[in-house]
Design a protein around this motif. Structure first.
Motif, PDB file in Angstrom:
ATOM      1  N   GLU A 182       0.595   1.909   4.716  1.00 40.94           N
ATOM      2  CA  GLU A 182      -0.599   2.239   5.063  1.00 40.94           C
ATOM      3  C   GLU A 182      -0.435   2.918   6.284  1.00 40.94           C
ATOM      4  OE1 GLU A 182      -5.093   0.428   5.661  1.00 40.94           O
ATOM      5  OE2 GLU A 182      -3.654  -0.911   4.549  1.00 40.94           O
ATOM      6  N   LEU A 183      -0.145   4.343   6.026  1.00 43.35           N
ATOM      7  CA  LEU A 183      -0.230   5.046   7.139  1.00 43.35           C
ATOM      8  C   LEU A 183      -1.135   6.268   7.362  1.00 43.35           C
ATOM      9  CD1 LEU A 183       3.249   6.245   5.703  1.00 43.35           C
ATOM     10  CD2 LEU A 183       2.904   4.637   7.678  1.00 43.35           C
ATOM     11  N   GLU A 184      -1.579   6.773   8.545  1.00 41.60           N
ATOM     12  CA  GLU A 184      -2.227   7.983   8.894  1.00 41.60           C
ATOM     13  C   GLU A 184      -1.345   9.316   9.065  1.00 41.60           C
ATOM     14  OE1 GLU A 184      -5.473   7.434   9.349  1.00 41.60           O
ATOM     15  OE2 GLU A 184      -5.482   5.243   9.216  1.00 41.60           O
ATOM     16  N   THR A 212       1.126  -1.217  -0.010  1.00 42.09           N
ATOM     17  CA  THR A 212       0.007   0.067  -0.029  1.00 42.09           C
ATOM     18  C   THR A 212       0.877   1.335   0.185  1.00 42.09           C
ATOM     19  OG1 THR A 212      -1.414  -1.203   1.141  1.00 42.09           O
ATOM     20  CG2 THR A 212      -1.831   1.188   1.278  1.00 42.09           C
ATOM     21  N   ILE A 213       0.480   2.135  -0.992  1.00 41.99           N
ATOM     22  CA  ILE A 213       1.214   3.474  -0.786  1.00 41.99           C
ATOM     23  C   ILE A 213       0.199   4.589  -0.274  1.00 41.99           C
ATOM     24  CG2 ILE A 213       2.982   3.023  -2.336  1.00 41.99           C
ATOM     25  CD1 ILE A 213       1.513   4.760  -4.411  1.00 41.99           C
ATOM     26  N   THR A 214       0.462   5.458   0.512  1.00 45.63           N
ATOM     27  CA  THR A 214      -0.434   6.422   0.953  1.00 45.63           C
ATOM     28  C   THR A 214       0.157   7.803   0.556  1.00 45.63           C
ATOM     29  OG1 THR A 214      -0.536   5.419   3.052  1.00 45.63           O
ATOM     30  CG2 THR A 214      -1.186   7.371   2.976  1.00 45.63           C
ATOM     31  N   THR A 215      -0.888   8.546  -0.052  1.00 44.78           N
ATOM     32  CA  THR A 215      -0.623   9.816  -0.582  1.00 44.78           C
ATOM     33  C   THR A 215      -1.147  10.943   0.396  1.00 44.78           C
ATOM     34  OG1 THR A 215      -0.593   9.279  -2.959  1.00 44.78           O
ATOM     35  CG2 THR A 215      -0.862  11.648  -2.643  1.00 44.78           C
ATOM     36  N   PHE A 216      -0.363  11.998   0.976  1.00 42.76           N
ATOM     37  CA  PHE A 216      -0.513  12.813   2.073  1.00 42.76           C
ATOM     38  C   PHE A 216      -0.876  14.266   1.383  1.00 42.76           C
ATOM     39  CE2 PHE A 216       1.357   9.731   4.433  1.00 42.76           C
ATOM     40  CZ  PHE A 216       0.297   9.538   5.469  1.00 42.76           C
ATOM     41  N   ASP A 217      -1.642  15.001   1.680  1.00 41.92           N
ATOM     42  CA  ASP A 217      -2.259  16.220   1.233  1.00 41.92           C
ATOM     43  C   ASP A 217      -1.356  17.189   2.163  1.00 41.92           C
ATOM     44  OD1 ASP A 217      -3.202  18.853   1.261  1.00 41.92           O
ATOM     45  OD2 ASP A 217      -5.215  18.054   0.232  1.00 41.92           O
ATOM     46  N   LEU A 218      -0.259  17.911   1.891  1.00 45.63           N
ATOM     47  CA  LEU A 218       0.335  18.921   2.786  1.00 45.63           C
ATOM     48  C   LEU A 218      -0.348  20.188   2.438  1.00 45.63           C
ATOM     49  CD1 LEU A 218       4.023  17.434   2.786  1.00 45.63           C
ATOM     50  CD2 LEU A 218       1.905  16.901   4.142  1.00 45.63           C
TER      51      LEU A 218
END
Length: 159
Positions: free
Chosen positions: A92-94, A30-36
């Motif tokens: 799979e990150l929060e 799983t890759i997680t895309t973060f919106d900064l």
């Protein structure tokens, strides 16, 4: 055509923060895309390209040298709307899990002195479009106004 996920986010109520934009499966991973999100969309001025470009160079350099995340970093780059950045990490990150990493990255930008990595005609296709003083200002603003006191409201997208 269906709207892509980022166009379904409520940008009217969106404030600066760190949000999970999406999660994707790549094989078994799983890759997680973060919106900064650094500025409030459609309420505050967007960032200019020179400071965005500078933060991109410094942020990518920081992430790819971080002892814990260098092998988990897939991508770091600006949003087309110039209100923030995307960072793509393996796992799979929060949002709350990456607050320390993102805080360190923006402290690195805020405190950076010297030549911006990769800001040369050999290394970059637009090396003259850099503004380190403004990048440092924006990093400090994001740290002071968002990251240092981040709460749950700024870790999850508004409905």
């Amino acid at each position: 055509m269906e709207k892509i996920a980022s166009f379904t986010v409520n940008h009217i109520d969106l404030e600066p923060g760190i949000y999970v934009s999406r999660r994707d499966k790549v094989g078994q991973e799983t890759i997680t895309t973060f919106d900064l999100r650094m500025t409030a969309p459609n309420k505050e001025p967007v960032m200019n390209t020179a400071e965005v470009h500078t933060i991109e160079h410094l942020g990518a350099t920081f992430l790819r040298n971080d002892p814990e995340y260098k092998d988990k970093t897939i991508y770091f780059g600006p949003m087309g709307c110039r209100t923030g950045f995307y960072v793509v990490l393996a796992g799979e990150l929060e949002s709350k899990e990456v607050v320390p990493l993102i805080t360190r990255m923006f402290e690195f930008v805020r405190d950076f002195e010297g030549d911006v990595p990769g800001a040369s005609p050999r290394d970059c296709g637009n090396y003259l479009d850099m503004n380190l003083p403004m990048a440092k200002f924006l990093a400090k603003r994001y740290l002071d106004n968002t990251l240092y006191g981040i709460d749950e409201k700024h870790l999850y997208y508004p409905e």
